[in-house]
Design a protein around this motif. Sequence first.
Motif, PDB file in Angstrom:
ATOM      1  N   ASP A  96      -3.354  -3.490  -1.840  1.00  0.00           N
ATOM      2  CA  ASP A  96      -3.117  -3.357  -3.275  1.00  0.00           C
ATOM      3  C   ASP A  96      -2.220  -4.472  -3.793  1.00  0.00           C
ATOM      4  O   ASP A  96      -1.426  -5.058  -3.054  1.00  0.00           O
ATOM      5  CB  ASP A  96      -2.455  -2.009  -3.582  1.00  0.00           C
ATOM      6  CG  ASP A  96      -3.285  -0.831  -3.113  1.00  0.00           C
ATOM      7  OD1 ASP A  96      -4.527  -0.988  -3.025  1.00  0.00           O
ATOM      8  OD2 ASP A  96      -2.708   0.225  -2.828  1.00  0.00           O
TER       9      ASP A  96
ATOM     10  N   GLU B 174       0.850  -1.182   0.000  1.00  0.00           N
ATOM     11  CA  GLU B 174       0.000   0.000   0.000  1.00  0.00           C
ATOM     12  C   GLU B 174       0.886   1.232   0.000  1.00  0.00           C
ATOM     13  O   GLU B 174       1.520   1.548   1.008  1.00  0.00           O
ATOM     14  CB  GLU B 174      -0.925  -0.009   1.222  1.00  0.00           C
ATOM     15  CG  GLU B 174      -2.029   1.027   1.148  1.00  0.00           C
ATOM     16  CD  GLU B 174      -3.109   0.775   2.178  1.00  0.00           C
ATOM     17  OE1 GLU B 174      -4.069   0.047   1.856  1.00  0.00           O
ATOM     18  OE2 GLU B 174      -2.982   1.283   3.299  1.00  0.00           O
TER      19      GLU B 174
ATOM     20  N   ASP C 178     -10.066   2.741  -6.273  1.00  0.00           N
ATOM     21  CA  ASP C 178      -8.808   3.420  -6.008  1.00  0.00           C
ATOM     22  C   ASP C 178      -9.081   4.897  -5.803  1.00  0.00           C
ATOM     23  O   ASP C 178      -9.409   5.620  -6.753  1.00  0.00           O
ATOM     24  CB  ASP C 178      -7.861   3.215  -7.198  1.00  0.00           C
ATOM     25  CG  ASP C 178      -6.481   3.823  -6.960  1.00  0.00           C
ATOM     26  OD1 ASP C 178      -5.999   3.753  -5.819  1.00  0.00           O
ATOM     27  OD2 ASP C 178      -5.894   4.342  -7.922  1.00  0.00           O
TER      28      ASP C 178
ATOM     29  N   GLY D 292      -6.034   8.047  -7.751  1.00  0.00           N
ATOM     30  CA  GLY D 292      -5.778   7.287  -6.540  1.00  0.00           C
ATOM     31  C   GLY D 292      -4.352   6.784  -6.596  1.00  0.00           C
ATOM     32  O   GLY D 292      -3.651   6.954  -7.603  1.00  0.00           O
ATOM     33  N   ARG D 293      -3.893   6.144  -5.523  1.00  0.00           N
ATOM     34  CA  ARG D 293      -2.483   5.768  -5.455  1.00  0.00           C
ATOM     35  C   ARG D 293      -2.103   4.745  -6.521  1.00  0.00           C
ATOM     36  O   ARG D 293      -0.991   4.776  -7.055  1.00  0.00           O
ATOM     37  CB  ARG D 293      -2.131   5.249  -4.065  1.00  0.00           C
ATOM     38  CG  ARG D 293      -2.925   4.038  -3.613  1.00  0.00           C
ATOM     39  CD  ARG D 293      -2.498   3.580  -2.215  1.00  0.00           C
ATOM     40  NE  ARG D 293      -3.284   2.453  -1.765  1.00  0.00           N
ATOM     41  CZ  ARG D 293      -4.326   2.549  -0.948  1.00  0.00           C
ATOM     42  NH1 ARG D 293      -4.686   3.716  -0.491  1.00  0.00           N
ATOM     43  NH2 ARG D 293      -5.002   1.467  -0.579  1.00  0.00           N
ATOM     44  N   ASN D 294      -3.018   3.812  -6.866  1.00  0.00           N
ATOM     45  CA  ASN D 294      -2.701   2.819  -7.888  1.00  0.00           C
ATOM     46  C   ASN D 294      -2.665   3.436  -9.282  1.00  0.00           C
ATOM     47  O   ASN D 294      -1.812   3.092 -10.103  1.00  0.00           O
ATOM     48  CB  ASN D 294      -3.720   1.679  -7.839  1.00  0.00           C
ATOM     49  CG  ASN D 294      -3.533   0.819  -6.615  1.00  0.00           C
ATOM     50  OD1 ASN D 294      -2.572   0.079  -6.507  1.00  0.00           O
ATOM     51  ND2 ASN D 294      -4.459   0.928  -5.667  1.00  0.00           N
ATOM     52  N   GLN D 295      -3.576   4.357  -9.548  1.00  0.00           N
ATOM     53  CA  GLN D 295      -3.556   5.052 -10.835  1.00  0.00           C
ATOM     54  C   GLN D 295      -2.308   5.917 -10.949  1.00  0.00           C
ATOM     55  O   GLN D 295      -1.680   5.987 -12.011  1.00  0.00           O
ATOM     56  CB  GLN D 295      -4.817   5.908 -10.973  1.00  0.00           C
ATOM     57  CG  GLN D 295      -6.095   5.077 -11.074  1.00  0.00           C
ATOM     58  CD  GLN D 295      -7.342   5.900 -10.824  1.00  0.00           C
ATOM     59  OE1 GLN D 295      -7.663   6.786 -11.604  1.00  0.00           O
ATOM     60  NE2 GLN D 295      -8.041   5.615  -9.738  1.00  0.00           N
TER      61      GLN D 295
ATOM     62  N   ALA E 287     -10.255   0.683 -10.226  1.00  0.00           N
ATOM     63  CA  ALA E 287      -9.461  -0.029  -9.227  1.00  0.00           C
ATOM     64  C   ALA E 287      -7.997   0.364  -9.297  1.00  0.00           C
ATOM     65  O   ALA E 287      -7.242   0.164  -8.348  1.00  0.00           O
ATOM     66  CB  ALA E 287      -9.593  -1.539  -9.431  1.00  0.00           C
ATOM     67  N   GLY E 288      -7.577   0.902 -10.434  1.00  0.00           N
ATOM     68  CA  GLY E 288      -6.178   1.267 -10.634  1.00  0.00           C
ATOM     69  C   GLY E 288      -5.904   1.487 -12.104  1.00  0.00           C
ATOM     70  O   GLY E 288      -6.773   1.971 -12.846  1.00  0.00           O
TER      71      GLY E 288
ATOM     72  N   GLY F 262      -3.424  -2.263  -8.797  1.00  0.00           N
ATOM     73  CA  GLY F 262      -4.848  -2.169  -8.509  1.00  0.00           C
ATOM     74  C   GLY F 262      -5.176  -2.432  -7.054  1.00  0.00           C
ATOM     75  O   GLY F 262      -4.472  -3.161  -6.356  1.00  0.00           O
ATOM     76  N   GLY F 263      -6.253  -1.823  -6.618  1.00  0.00           N
ATOM     77  CA  GLY F 263      -6.771  -2.069  -5.274  1.00  0.00           C
ATOM     78  C   GLY F 263      -7.681  -3.279  -5.283  1.00  0.00           C
ATOM     79  O   GLY F 263      -8.551  -3.399  -6.150  1.00  0.00           O
TER      80      GLY F 263
END
Length: 446
Positions: free
Chosen positions: A435, A335, A380, A347-350, A386-387, A374-375
Amino acid sequence: MPLTAQLRQHAQAIFQAGVAAADPYQAVKRCLTANGTLLDIRLNDGNTHTRRWTKIHLIAFGKAACAMASAAHDSIPAYLLDAHPIAVTNYENVTDLAAIKVVGAGHPLPDAEGFYAAQCIAEIASDAQQGELLLVLVSGGGSALIPYPVSGISLAEKVATTDVLLASGATINEINCVRKHLSQLKGGGLAKLAYPADVHALILSDVLGDDLSAIASGPTVADPTTYSDAVAILKTRQAWDKIPIAVQQHLHQGVQGAIAETPKANDTIFSRNSQTLVGSNALSVNAMLQTARRLGYPSQLYSGHLCGEARTVAKDWVTYAKTLQQPVALVAGGETTVTLQGNGRGGRNQEMALAFALAAQQQGLGGQWAFLSGGTDGRDGPTDAAGGLVDAGTISRMISPDSAAAHLANNDSYPALQRAGDLLVTGATGTNVADLQVLLLIPAAV
């Protein structure tokens, strides 16, 4: 099928294997066995906790609450169950369940519905008696979903504090430390309300290292953190002056000893308390590695505790990938964090996916590759993705490297990936174990 398309397809299949390994219904079913009037609860050491409880109170909260509650309800004889089981989850994961009250609530920011649900849970716990069992089903997202602020702090003030922490780049453990000291349920508060009833928690972990006191802010677990820790986190993250005055005053009173600390490990309330970890990020990462091997990729664990600033982590991953000379699937779980510097959407995954694509272009990562971040919950940040899933053509599909860099600088990964057709959209998955990432790489020399 073109190689890049195949890599993208396989990356998604590997990710989905990780999500499937965290299936919350099966995780709970594996732990509960009814034997006449007895209930066996599997423990992590391989033993079972077996008792003849006169009544079992069932509460579930988190992104996997509906599936976990359904599994428990299917496993426990109806005559043992209290008449008012409840499951609290985020709106995207709400599922109608027979005989179980389901409440949708806000995540990542708490809302009034979550406050109402928290009050219901507190009432159920307080009503539990000695000789009865409070069975608590915990999954990721639980901290935000059942906000129950301490006296003197409003829900709006607690939401404002959470909002500031999320924007500061604070880690989930840091955020939860502060939450515990503003809550009546977190940090062992729920166990305190239920005493002297027995309490057992089945926990689906979304926290790296599976620290039970950190998952959903540990409502049934002793809290090792202090008011002083909470204040230090807010000041280190330069968030102290941005939080409401009432929150500052409460935390100061706690530091001075005017307010009781959260329950610690030697507290009597934990003498009737136990837990089972039923799923985790590590189990999902292992499932991804196995799936990658079945698809024909030599597979390696890149990191089982991937953390740090998302864009920095992405650059480091590209640097490592450039050293590889054979086809490989690199798998990770963890994460990361994002320190907001702009006002974009993502988001953090993107952000990690966009940063990886840009770093790959800048550093000249050759060959064919696909990178997915992806989350596992399917969401995300405050988006419907999701990512992201990127490849060597991602940046060109965004018009130009300059455009991609501008989006990244503005924390605006969602529209950039959307333009490239590289958003990872799964819908709500009903689970949450943090993630997952996978890089499939066929170097140019091969």
